[in-house]
Scaffold this motif. Structure first.
Motif, mmCIF file in Angstrom:
data_model
loop_
_atom_site.group_PDB
_atom_site.id
_atom_site.type_symbol
_atom_site.label_atom_id
_atom_site.label_comp_id
_atom_site.label_asym_id
_atom_site.label_seq_id
_atom_site.Cartn_x
_atom_site.Cartn_y
_atom_site.Cartn_z
ATOM 1 N N ARG A 247 0.836 -1.204 0.000
ATOM 2 C CA ARG A 247 0.000 0.000 0.000
ATOM 3 C C ARG A 247 0.872 1.256 0.000
ATOM 4 N N PHE A 248 1.953 1.217 0.742
ATOM 5 C CA PHE A 248 2.872 2.356 0.786
ATOM 6 C C PHE A 248 3.494 2.592 -0.588
ATOM 7 N N ALA A 249 3.969 1.516 -1.217
ATOM 8 C CA ALA A 249 4.596 1.648 -2.535
ATOM 9 C C ALA A 249 3.626 2.258 -3.543
ATOM 10 N N LYS A 250 2.367 1.885 -3.449
ATOM 11 C CA LYS A 250 1.352 2.461 -4.330
ATOM 12 C C LYS A 250 1.132 3.938 -4.022
ATOM 13 N N ALA A 251 1.023 4.268 -2.738
ATOM 14 C CA ALA A 251 0.661 5.632 -2.349
ATOM 15 C C ALA A 251 1.723 6.651 -2.719
ATOM 16 N N ILE A 252 2.990 6.308 -2.562
ATOM 17 C CA ILE A 252 4.026 7.313 -2.815
ATOM 18 C C ILE A 252 4.294 7.514 -4.300
ATOM 19 N N ASN A 253 3.688 6.682 -5.146
ATOM 20 C CA ASN A 253 3.854 6.854 -6.587
ATOM 21 C C ASN A 253 2.579 7.346 -7.264
ATOM 22 N N LEU A 254 1.658 7.840 -6.477
ATOM 23 C CA LEU A 254 0.437 8.406 -7.055
ATOM 24 C C LEU A 254 0.739 9.748 -7.723
ATOM 25 N N PRO A 255 -0.079 10.148 -8.689
ATOM 26 C CA PRO A 255 0.154 11.419 -9.395
ATOM 27 C C PRO A 255 -0.310 12.623 -8.578
ATOM 28 N N VAL A 256 0.389 12.871 -7.479
ATOM 29 C CA VAL A 256 0.091 13.999 -6.608
ATOM 30 C C VAL A 256 1.393 14.700 -6.283
ATOM 31 N N ALA A 257 1.281 15.901 -5.733
ATOM 32 C CA ALA A 257 2.479 16.678 -5.436
ATOM 33 C C ALA A 257 3.179 16.194 -4.178
#
Length: 676
Positions: A247-257
Motif C-alpha cells: 500500500r505504501f509503494a502504491k501511495a508514494i507513486n500516485l500522481p500527486v504533489a
C-alpha cells in the motif's frame, strides 16, 4: 492528472503524519530521528488551537515547532477550537467569533512562520469528531472561517492547504469551490485508507477515480492548486505487514504533489484515539513501527535501503496464491533452514508454497534466490502465521507442512513476551487448526528447540581450560536425550515449549500426523545470523567485518553445532517416515562429535581468516545453558540418520559462502594476494 506528477524526483518524495501530545519531548526526538532515517522529506503534525491555549501549551509548541521545522519540511495542521471559545463547548465546534480562528492563524504565522512555508487549515472537516457539521449543516461557518484564514495566510506570503475530507466527498469539495475557498488555497488534502476503512465501508472507488474527481473539481475552481495526499495508511492489526509495504509503494507513486503516510509509530494501547473508537484495533496499528519504536517490515525496509528496497519487496507475489495440487508447504520458508529445505525439494521438481512474512532481515533475498533457481514451482504466500484468515487458503491443499516460522530470540522474548507468545504459541495453533480444517491429514513437522529442557542447572559440570563438560560419562558420550524432563525457561522457551506440546497432542487428540525436532545450533549458507540467534554465522560475520565478537559469559559454554545439509536430511527423513513416528519428538543437533565451545569456534574462525578476532565479555544471559549437546540416537535408530559434516569443514563452507556473497571485496583481495 496533476502537473507536478510529471517530475520523477517529486514522485519519490514522501512524508509522515505524526501527532505529538504536549510533553512528549523524548518521544518527539526519537520519532523525528526515525522519520529522517527512513528517508522522509516531509512531516505533517497538528498544532491544536485548543492545546495551544491550554496551560503549558505555548511552552510546548515553542519547543516542538522549531525543533521539527529545523530538521524537516514541516506542515502544521491548525485545528480544534478551544472549548471556551466554541459554540458547542467542544473542540469540534465552530468558534463563536469566526474571526478568532484567522487571528490565531495570524499569531502562529508570526510566532513560528520561520519554520514552515505551508499551513494546513483544519483537518477532516466532514468528520463529526473534527468539525461538528450538525451545527453547521451547509458549512457556512466553516467556509467563512477557513476562507478568511486562507486569504490572510496568502496575504502574508504563506501557502494555505485545505484540510482533506475523510471519507472523500466530491460534493463537499465542489461546495468549497462554489463558496470561494478553493480559490484562496495552494493545495487541497485528500485522505484515503484503502483496505483499512474506506474499502470496508464500500465508499472506496480506487485512487484513480477519486483523484480524477478531485482534479476535475479543482480545475473548475482553481486549476493551479495542487493535490496532496495528506493522510493515507494501512493498519497491520492483523499482522499483515507485507500488505502495508504494498500500500505504501502504491501511495508514494500516485500522481500527486505530496504524499503523507499515517503514521510512523503505532499509538500506545493505553492512549484513547477518538471518542467511541478506543476498542477499534485498526486505530492502534497504523505505524510502520510499533508503539515502542521497533520497526515493522516497512520501517526496516526504508531504513535498510529506502524506496528501492520497498519496491523490490512490494513486487513480490501478493496474497493471492496460485496453488498446485498437493504442494509441500514450509512456514518460515524464506528463512535460513526453510529456504535450504525448500531448495532440496524444488531440485526434485516438487511444488513448494513458501509462507513467510519477511520480518527477518535478508530473508527476502533467500526468497529471490529460490525463485531465480526454480521459477514457477516456488509459490510465495507472504503472510503472517498470526493471521489465520490468510493462513487457511495457503494450507488448504498441502500434502505436508514443515512449520519453521517463529520468533527465534530469547532476548526478544524477554523484551516482548506477548509478541513472542502470539507468534510461537498462537501462530502454531493457527497453523494446526488450518491444517485440521483442510481435512487432508497433511503431516506437520515442527521446528522446536533445545530450550524446552531449560537451563539444565542440575547437571554437574567440570570446567576445563576451554570448555564445560558433564561429570556424568554417559552424558559426555551421548548428550541430552528426549527422556530429559521438560523445564521451560524464558518466555521463548515457554512459547516454543507450548507449541511443541500442542503439535504432539494434535497427533493424540485429532490423529493429525505430526512430529517435533528439538534443534540445537544449526549453521550454514543462507544464514543471516544475529547476536541473538544464529550465533555461528554471527561470529563469522562480525569477524569478517573486522568487528569484535561479544561473548555472554566466559565462552566455555558448549553446543553441538549441525551443518544445514544434515539438518535438511533429518527433516526429510522424518517427513518420509511420519507414519511410523507420528506423535514423537526427536533431538536434532551435531551430537558429541560436533560439540564445541564458543572459544573453540572463535579460534577456528581466526585460523580461517589468518588473523585474530577481538572479544568483548558480557554477563551471562537468562536461561543460558553451560552445556547442551543433543543425543541424536533416537533419530539414528528410527531413520539411520547421522550428522555427516564435521564441524570444521562446515564452518569453512559457511566462511567461503559469506566471503563470496556478503564480503566479495575479501574474495577479490584473496585472489589478488594469490596472484602475487
Amino acid at each position: 492528472m496533476n502537473r507536478h506528477s510529471e517530475d520523477p524526483a517529486r514522485a519519490c518524495r514522501f512524508g509522515f503524519v505524526e501527532w505529538f501530545r504536549p510533553g512528549e519531548y523524548a518521544r518527539s526526538e526519537e520519532v523525528l530521528a526515525d522519520i529522517l532515517a527512513a528517508g522522509a522529506s516531509h512531516l505533517r503534525t497538528h498544532l491544536s488551537w485548543a492545546e495551544y491555549l491550554a496551560p503549558g501549551g505555548e511552552e510546548w509548541f515553542d519547543w516542538l515547532i522549531p525543533r521539527l521545522g529545523a530538521a524537516i519540511d514541516l506542515l502544521p495542521c491548525l485545528h480544534y477550537t478551544p472549548p471556551s471559545l466554541s459554540r458547542t463547548g467542544r473542540s469540534s465546534g465552530a468558534p463563536r467569533v469566526l474571526k478568532d480562528y484567522a487571528d490565531f492563524v495570524d499569531h502562529i504565522l508570526t510566532r513560528y512562520g520561520a519554520w514552515f512555508t505551508h499551513v494546513e487549515l483544519w483537518n477532516e472537516p466532514n468528520n463529526l469528531l473534527d468539525w461538528d457539521w450538525r451545527e453547521d449543516p451547509e458549512f457556512d461557518l466553516f467556509c467563512e472561517m477557513v476562507g478568511a484564514a486562507a486569504y490572510w495566510a496568502r496575504h502574508r506570503g504563506f501557502k494555505p492547504v485545505l484540510g482533506g475530507p475523510c471519507p472523500f466527498d466530491p460534493y463537499w469539495l465542489n461546495l468549497m469551490g462554489e463558496r470561494g475557498v478553493l480559490a484562496v488555497v495552494e493545495a487541497v488534502g485528500f485522505h484515503g485508507f484503502p483496505g483499512t476503512w474506506d474499502s470496508e465501508a464500500a465508499s472506496w472507488g480506487g485512487w484513480d477515480l477519486h483523484l480524477g474527481e478531485m482534479r476535475q473539481i479543482m480545475d473548475r475552481h482553481n486549476p493551479r492548486a495542487e493535490i496532496w495526499i495528506t493522510e493515507t495508511g494501512y493498519s497491520t492489526w492483523r499482522n499483515d505487514e507485507l500488505e502495508q509495504v504494498r500500500r505504501f509503494a502504491k501511495a508514494i507513486n500516485l500522481p500527486v504533489a505530496r504524499s503523507y503516510w499515517y503514521g510512523y509509530q503505532d499509538v500506545a494501547p493505553d492512549v484513547p484515539v477518538q471518542e467511541g473508537l478506543w476498542f477499534d484495533p485498526r486505530h492502534y496499528h497504523l505505524g510502520i513501527a510499533d508503539h515502542q519504536g521497533h520497526p515493522k517490515l516497512l520501517g526496516r525496509l526504508l531504513q535498510e535501503g529506502g524506496l528501492s528496497r520497498v519496491d523490490d519487496v512490494a513486487r513480490l507475489q501478493g496474497p493471492g496464491i496460485m496453488r498446485p495440487a498437493r504442494p509441500l508447504v514450509i512456514s518460515g520458508g524464506a528463512g535460513f533452514i526453510g529456504s535450504n529445505l525448500a531448495d532440496s525439494f524444488l531440485r526434485e521438481g516438487r511444488e513448494v508454497i513458501v509462507i513467510d512474512n519477511l520480518s527477518r532481515p535478508g530473508v527476502d533475498r533467500n526468497l529471490a534466490w529460490l525463485e531465480e533457481r526454480h521459477g514457477g514451482r516456488v509459490h510465495p504466500a507472504l503472510i503472517d502465521i498470526r493471521d489465520l484468515p490468510a493462513l487457511e487458503p495457503a494450507l488448504a491443499d498441502a500434502s505436508a507442512v514443515f512449520h519453521l516460522a517463529a520468533q527465534t530470540a530469547v532476548t526478544t522474548s524477554l523484551e516482548r513476551p506477548i509478541d513472542d507468545f502470539e507468534i510461537n504459541a498462537r501462530g502454531t495453533i493457527n497453523l494446526l487448526e488450518a491444517v485440521r480444517k483442510a481435512g487432508r491429514q497433511a503431516p506437520v513437522i515442527f521446528a522446536s528447540t533445545n530450550k524446552v529442557y531449560g537451563a539444565l542447572p542440575d547437571l554437574a559440570m567440570i570446567e576445563t581450560e576451554d570448555r564445560y563438560v558433564p561429570a556424568d560419562p554417559m552424558l559426555r558420550a551421548h548428550g541430552v536425550g528426549e527422556g530429559r524432563a521438560l523445564d521451560f525457561c524464558t518466555p521463548y522457551g515457554c512459547s516454543k515449549g507450548v507449541a511443541d506440546q500442542y503439535v504432539l497432542d494434535y497427533a493424540k487428540s485429532f490423529g493429525l500426523p505430526s512430529a517435533v525436532l528439538r534443534m540445537s545450533c544449526i549453521y550454514g549458507p543462507r544464514q543471516f545470523g544475529t547476536e541473538d540467534q544464529g550465533w555461528v554465522a554471527h561470529f563469522l560475520i562480525r569477524a569478517l567485518s573486522g568487528e569484535d565478537i561479544s561473548i555472554y559469559g566466559d565462552g566455555k559454554q558448549v553446543r553441538d553445532i549441525l551443518f544445514i545439509d544434515d539438518a535438511v536430511a533429518a527433516y526429510r527423513a522424518v517427513h518420509a517416515g511420519i507414519a511410523e513416528v507420528s506423535g514423537r519428538a526427536f533431538n536434532l543437533g551435531g551430537g558429541a562429535a560436533n560439540a564445541v565451545s564458543l572459544n573453540m569456534v572463535i579460534r577456528e574462525i581466526d585460523r580461517l581468516r589468518g588473523r585474530g578476532t577481538g572479544r568483548n565479555l558480557a554477563p551471562w544471559r537468562a536461561g543460558d545453558q553451560l552445556y547442551f549437546v543433543a543425543d541424536t540416537r533416537a533419530l539414528r535408530d528410527a531413520f539411520g540418520w547421522r550428522a555427516a559434516t564435521e564441524w570444521r569443514k562446515g564452518l569453512s563452507a559457511l566462511h567461503d559462502w559469506l566471503v563470496e556473497h556478503r564480503f566479495p571485496h575479501l574474495a577479490e583481495e584473496g585472489r589478488r594476494s594469490a596472484a602475487r
